[in-house]
Design an enzyme around this catalytic site. Structure first.
Site, mmCIF file in Angstrom:
data_model
loop_
_atom_site.group_PDB
_atom_site.id
_atom_site.type_symbol
_atom_site.label_atom_id
_atom_site.label_comp_id
_atom_site.label_asym_id
_atom_site.label_seq_id
_atom_site.Cartn_x
_atom_site.Cartn_y
_atom_site.Cartn_z
ATOM 1 N N HIS A 131 60.980 14.873 76.946
ATOM 2 C CA HIS A 131 60.818 14.107 75.691
ATOM 3 C C HIS A 131 60.879 15.068 74.499
ATOM 4 O O HIS A 131 59.913 15.772 74.206
ATOM 5 C CB HIS A 131 59.472 13.358 75.698
ATOM 6 C CG HIS A 131 59.329 12.400 74.550
ATOM 7 N ND1 HIS A 131 58.957 11.079 74.726
ATOM 8 C CD2 HIS A 131 59.487 12.551 73.216
ATOM 9 C CE1 HIS A 131 58.903 10.479 73.554
ATOM 10 N NE2 HIS A 131 59.228 11.359 72.608
ATOM 11 N N HIS A 172 62.433 15.681 70.309
ATOM 12 C CA HIS A 172 63.121 15.290 69.073
ATOM 13 C C HIS A 172 63.797 16.535 68.510
ATOM 14 O O HIS A 172 63.118 17.485 68.120
ATOM 15 C CB HIS A 172 62.124 14.751 68.039
ATOM 16 C CG HIS A 172 61.427 13.511 68.499
ATOM 17 N ND1 HIS A 172 61.899 12.249 68.242
ATOM 18 C CD2 HIS A 172 60.299 13.346 69.241
ATOM 19 C CE1 HIS A 172 61.088 11.353 68.785
ATOM 20 N NE2 HIS A 172 60.104 11.989 69.407
ATOM 21 N N LEU A 173 65.117 16.511 68.461
ATOM 22 C CA LEU A 173 65.847 17.669 67.933
ATOM 23 C C LEU A 173 66.360 17.440 66.520
ATOM 24 O O LEU A 173 66.841 18.385 65.886
ATOM 25 C CB LEU A 173 67.014 18.036 68.843
ATOM 26 C CG LEU A 173 66.676 18.707 70.176
ATOM 27 C CD1 LEU A 173 67.959 19.051 70.936
ATOM 28 C CD2 LEU A 173 65.827 19.956 69.982
ATOM 29 N N ARG A 174 66.334 16.196 66.047
ATOM 30 C CA ARG A 174 66.848 15.875 64.699
ATOM 31 C C ARG A 174 68.336 16.206 64.598
ATOM 32 O O ARG A 174 69.041 16.283 65.593
ATOM 33 C CB ARG A 174 66.057 16.595 63.595
ATOM 34 C CG ARG A 174 64.548 16.575 63.737
ATOM 35 C CD ARG A 174 63.954 15.204 63.758
ATOM 36 N NE ARG A 174 62.493 15.253 63.672
ATOM 37 C CZ ARG A 174 61.698 14.314 64.117
ATOM 38 N NH1 ARG A 174 62.175 13.241 64.721
ATOM 39 N NH2 ARG A 174 60.395 14.417 63.985
ATOM 40 N N LYS A 212 65.662 4.145 75.159
ATOM 41 C CA LYS A 212 64.344 4.300 74.561
ATOM 42 C C LYS A 212 63.935 3.029 73.835
ATOM 43 O O LYS A 212 64.683 2.523 72.986
ATOM 44 C CB LYS A 212 64.372 5.469 73.562
ATOM 45 C CG LYS A 212 63.065 5.713 72.832
ATOM 46 C CD LYS A 212 61.982 6.279 73.748
ATOM 47 C CE LYS A 212 60.599 6.286 73.095
ATOM 48 N NZ LYS A 212 60.354 7.440 72.252
ATOM 49 N N HIS A 272 57.902 3.830 74.085
ATOM 50 C CA HIS A 272 56.845 4.164 73.121
ATOM 51 C C HIS A 272 55.862 3.002 73.204
ATOM 52 O O HIS A 272 56.148 1.905 72.717
ATOM 53 C CB HIS A 272 57.408 4.320 71.707
ATOM 54 C CG HIS A 272 56.356 4.732 70.722
ATOM 55 N ND1 HIS A 272 56.310 5.974 70.150
ATOM 56 C CD2 HIS A 272 55.268 4.067 70.251
ATOM 57 C CE1 HIS A 272 55.241 6.063 69.361
ATOM 58 N NE2 HIS A 272 54.596 4.908 69.412
ATOM 59 N N HIS A 282 54.483 9.920 76.429
ATOM 60 C CA HIS A 282 53.351 10.538 75.715
ATOM 61 C C HIS A 282 52.083 9.691 75.803
ATOM 62 O O HIS A 282 51.560 9.239 74.784
ATOM 63 C CB HIS A 282 53.704 10.843 74.253
ATOM 64 C CG HIS A 282 54.487 9.782 73.519
ATOM 65 N ND1 HIS A 282 54.066 8.471 73.429
ATOM 66 C CD2 HIS A 282 55.647 9.840 72.831
ATOM 67 C CE1 HIS A 282 54.942 7.791 72.719
ATOM 68 N NE2 HIS A 282 55.913 8.594 72.346
ATOM 69 N N ASP A 288 57.259 15.879 73.539
ATOM 70 C CA ASP A 288 57.332 15.106 72.296
ATOM 71 C C ASP A 288 57.314 16.031 71.080
ATOM 72 O O ASP A 288 56.748 15.694 70.038
ATOM 73 C CB ASP A 288 56.215 14.056 72.204
ATOM 74 C CG ASP A 288 56.497 13.015 71.119
ATOM 75 O OD1 ASP A 288 57.653 12.912 70.680
ATOM 76 O OD2 ASP A 288 55.556 12.325 70.711
ATOM 77 N N HIS A 313 58.829 18.184 61.619
ATOM 78 C CA HIS A 313 58.998 17.691 60.249
ATOM 79 C C HIS A 313 58.738 18.896 59.356
ATOM 80 O O HIS A 313 57.807 19.672 59.615
ATOM 81 C CB HIS A 313 57.964 16.614 59.911
ATOM 82 C CG HIS A 313 58.131 15.325 60.663
ATOM 83 N ND1 HIS A 313 59.020 14.348 60.284
ATOM 84 C CD2 HIS A 313 57.524 14.867 61.777
ATOM 85 C CE1 HIS A 313 58.942 13.333 61.122
ATOM 86 N NE2 HIS A 313 58.040 13.620 62.054
HETATM 87 O O1 DOR Z 1 54.441 11.616 66.276
HETATM 88 C C1 DOR Z 1 55.541 11.162 66.527
HETATM 89 N N1 DOR Z 1 56.659 11.672 65.969
HETATM 90 N N2 DOR Z 1 55.643 10.125 67.358
HETATM 91 C C2 DOR Z 1 56.802 9.486 67.559
HETATM 92 O O2 DOR Z 1 56.814 8.537 68.302
HETATM 93 C C3 DOR Z 1 58.021 9.894 66.832
HETATM 94 C C4 DOR Z 1 57.949 11.279 66.408
HETATM 95 C C5 DOR Z 1 58.996 11.661 65.389
HETATM 96 O O3 DOR Z 1 60.159 11.293 65.572
HETATM 97 O O4 DOR Z 1 58.649 12.332 64.418
HETATM 98 ZN ZN ZN Z 2 58.703 11.102 70.624
#
Ligand code: DOR
Ligand code: ZN
Length: 348
Positions: free
Chosen positions: A14, A16-18, A100, A137, A175, A248, A252
């Site tokens: 799991h 997130h690479l953006r 997802k 989720h 998660h 996860d 940011h």
């Molecule tokens: O904390 C989180 N950030 N939970 C999520 O489900 C998405 C993720 C994000 O994409 O920033």
């Molecule tokens: Zn996530």
């Protein structure tokens, strides 16, 4: 005392690479520690077609750089109107590994998510038939449900029903944060599993308010009471094949976290394995670490175990306060804290 841990190369189920500059800034952290990663599709706009997922995969591989031994496994973002045929074709062509489910407005970039689970029943039918995992989720979004109860209520109102209506569907409850989720996964069939993050194993909800508001401890689902953290620790270290590693990691920029309306997400990729190892050691369970990190996930997904190994050596490492370039200045999970393992990348 164990001085050196040698484990089969792990995967992260799991991530997130953006995209764009942020992808460039973060991909190496995941690719350095993990062989494969399940890539979340909550870009803006979301990844809802095989074509978009294929193009995103190419951007990830380009950002990781030539010669990097890293395989992104792509996912499809479910919407109310998604064509089941697109999912089936994308899976058959090897682009989509899983789908997802974001309940609409549950978290970052989820406004195109599913407003009523019935809307995706035709897609779930196809997924059950072709053996494609549904990644969930698991939170309701109702404003009258307390934020700390949203996972437990989701189990009662949505997930129990999905599992009853699609008894053979492979489901990964992502998660998980509560003892209710642990109990639910234990009680379900072998087709139901869960990922557990390092942060939900390390912190309880007090961390978000320790001496002031702590935006870097805020994620969704939000951390819960201590009894839940302890239940997650027992599940992760139990040796049960139903629980496996999924960080996860959710970067940011600092400015987006340290704000009047800070984004949800904890960036744990830089020291992911070290932070999991700390938990397994504290629980006296280093013997189940390799299975959690490197075996349960691929077995659930029906993929081969990785070849090669990585090493963690007992050595103090201090997590830096910030990492990344100026335009993607990031605060890693456990910033300023010491961990007692040093990661040594894999060798053939
Ligand atoms: O904390 C989180 N950030 N939970 C999520 O489900 C998405 C993720 C994000 O994409 O920033
Ligand atoms: Zn996530």
């Amino acid at each position: 005392m164990t001085e050196r841990l040698v484990i089969r190369r792990p995967d992260d189920w799991h991530v997130h690479l953006r995209d764009g500059a942020m992808l460039e800034a973060v991909v190496a952290y995941t690719a350095r520690q993990f062989s494969r990663a399940i890539i979340m599709p909550n870009l803006a706009p979301p990844v809802t077609t095989a074509e978009a997922a294929g193009a995103y995969r190419q951007r990830i591989l380009a950002a990781a750089g030539k010669g990097t031994d890293f395989t992104p496994l792509m996912t499809c973002y479910l919407t109310d109107t998604l064509d089941p045929g697109e999912v089936e074709r994308g899976h058959a062509s090897g682009v989509f590994t899983a789908c997802k489910l974001y309940p609409a407005n549950a978290t970052t970039n989820s406004s195109y998510g599913v407003t009523d689970i019935q809307n995706i029943y035709p897609v779930l039918d196809v997924m059950q038939r072709i053996g494609m995992p549904l990644l969930v989720h698991g939170e309701v979004t109702d404003s009258d449900i307390d934020i700390f109860d949203r996972e437990a209520v989701f189990i009662d109102r949505v997930l129990s029903k999905v599992i009853a209506d699609f008894p053979d569907l492979k489901v990964v409850f992502e998660h998980i944060t509560t003892s209710e989720a642990v109990d639910f996964v234990h009680a379900a069939g072998a087709n139901v599993a869960a990922t557990i993050t390092p942060h939900h194993l390390h912190i309880n909800r007090n961390a978000i308010f320790e001496g002031g508001i702590r935006p870097h401890q805020y994620c969704l689902p939000v951390a819960k009471r201590e009894k839940h953290r302890l239940a997650l620790r027992r599940a992760a270290t139990s040796g049960s094949p139903k629980f496996f590693l999924g960080t996860d990691t959710a970067p940011h920029a600092r400015s987006a976290k340290e704000s009047a309306c800070g984004c949800a997400g904890i960036f744990n990729a830089p020291f992911a394995l070290e932070s999991y190892a700390a938990v397994f050691e504290e629980e006296g369970a280093l013997d189940t670490f390799e299975a959690f990190a490197s075996e349960h996930g691929p077995r659930f997904y029906g993929l081969p175990l990785n070849e090669g190994q990585v090493v963690l050596e007992r050595q103090e490492v201090v997590v830096p306060d910030h990492v990344g370039p100026d335009d993607a200045n990031l605060t890693p999970f456990l910033a300023g804290k010491s961990l007692h393992w040093k990661f040594i990348p894999h060798t053939e």
